[in-house]
Design an enzyme around this catalytic site. Structure first.
Site, PDB file in Angstrom:
ATOM      1  N   HIS A   3       1.117  -1.089  -0.593  1.00  0.00           N
ATOM      2  CA  HIS A   3      -0.496   0.064  -0.274  1.00  0.00           C
ATOM      3  C   HIS A   3       0.848   1.995  -0.136  1.00  0.00           C
ATOM      4  CE1 HIS A   3      -3.033   3.172   1.802  1.00  0.00           C
ATOM      5  NE2 HIS A   3      -3.799   2.782   0.871  1.00  0.00           N
ATOM      6  N   PRO A  62      -0.365  -2.428   9.971  1.00  0.00           N
ATOM      7  CA  PRO A  62      -1.755  -1.410  10.847  1.00  0.00           C
ATOM      8  C   PRO A  62      -1.181  -0.059  10.137  1.00  0.00           C
ATOM      9  CG  PRO A  62       1.165  -1.757  11.672  1.00  0.00           C
ATOM     10  CD  PRO A  62       0.897  -2.712  10.563  1.00  0.00           C
ATOM     11  N   CYS A  63      -0.665   0.636  10.199  1.00  0.00           N
ATOM     12  CA  CYS A  63      -0.711   1.621   8.960  1.00  0.00           C
ATOM     13  C   CYS A  63      -1.943   1.628   8.907  1.00  0.00           C
ATOM     14  CB  CYS A  63       0.533   2.304   8.376  1.00  0.00           C
ATOM     15  SG  CYS A  63       2.126   2.211   8.846  1.00  0.00           S
ATOM     16  N   HIS A  64      -2.516   0.863   7.848  1.00  0.00           N
ATOM     17  CA  HIS A  64      -3.915   0.974   7.472  1.00  0.00           C
ATOM     18  C   HIS A  64      -4.609  -0.010   7.497  1.00  0.00           C
ATOM     19  CE1 HIS A  64      -1.776   4.167   5.592  1.00  0.00           C
ATOM     20  NE2 HIS A  64      -2.019   4.585   6.005  1.00  0.00           N
ATOM     21  N   GLY A  65      -4.621  -1.216   7.969  1.00  0.00           N
ATOM     22  CA  GLY A  65      -5.356  -2.539   8.078  1.00  0.00           C
ATOM     23  C   GLY A  65      -5.213  -2.932   6.787  1.00  0.00           C
TER      24      GLY A  65
END
Ligand code: FES
Length: 189
Positions: A129, A152-155
């Site tokens: 991403h 974890p940044c945007h799932g």
């Protein structure tokens, strides 16, 4: 009465001496020009050769004998994290049970590992991403909903083949070029 023409300096004789002097000057100029150009260009050419330390870092060898089944490790290759996971049979079976039609970036697990060493999954550990480093390689880190890695940044959730299964990442974790140089040693790059 003296001939005024005779008082002028004589033009350079058209014979051997004049031609030889001019040729020498011309050749000297060309030769110095060529040497000068070579001297200017060489540092440029030399600077384009990869330094020895850069060549050394272009490949990384890693001994897998210390990695236990089910365990993941992170090594560094060309400044990037590389995930190495010794997969359990269940993790391999889970990866292979998924229909390609259900994948965001369809790819067979068999094509993402080496045939005789398919328990080892080796991936560039950079989320596709926006480039975060997903969790899931260290003990106690979440592996996400599909048992692989979780960014974890945007799932984004990756499965046990490193394929994107959920979240905004558009593509699977990249498989770097690598070769097994023995049963337990892999060379990445
Ligand atoms: S960078 Fe990984 S989900 Fe956005």
């Amino acid at each position: 009465m003296a001939n005024s023409a005779s008082a002028q300096p004589s033009p350079a004789p058209a014979g051997a001496d004049g031609e030889t002097r001019r040729d020498f000057l011309l050749y000297s100029t060309v030769a110095f020009g060529a040497v000068g150009t070579a001297m200017m260009v060489w540092p440029l050419i030399d600077s384009m050769n990869p330094a020895a330390d850069t060549l050394a870092l272009s490949t990384t060898e890693f001994n897998l004998s210390g990695v236990q089944e089910g365990q993941g490790v992170v090594i560094i290759w060309r400044g990037k994290p590389v995930f190495v996971r010794y997969r359990t049979q269940k993790e391999i079976d889970d990866a292979r049970a998924v229909a390609l039609a259900d994948l965001i970036d369809p790819a067979k697990d068999e094509d993402r590992v080496q045939k005789d060493q398919d328990k080892y999954l080796i991936l560039v550990g950079v989320c596709t991403h926006l480039g975060c480093i997903p969790l899931g390689s260290k003990a106690m880190e979440t592996r996400g909903e599909y048992g692989g890695w979780f960014c974890p940044c945007h799932g984004s959730h990756y499965d046990t083949s490193g394929r994107i299964r959920k979240g905004p990442a558009p593509a699977n974790l990249e498989v770097p070029p690598y070769t097994f140089i023995s049963d337990t040693t892999v060379r990445i790059g």
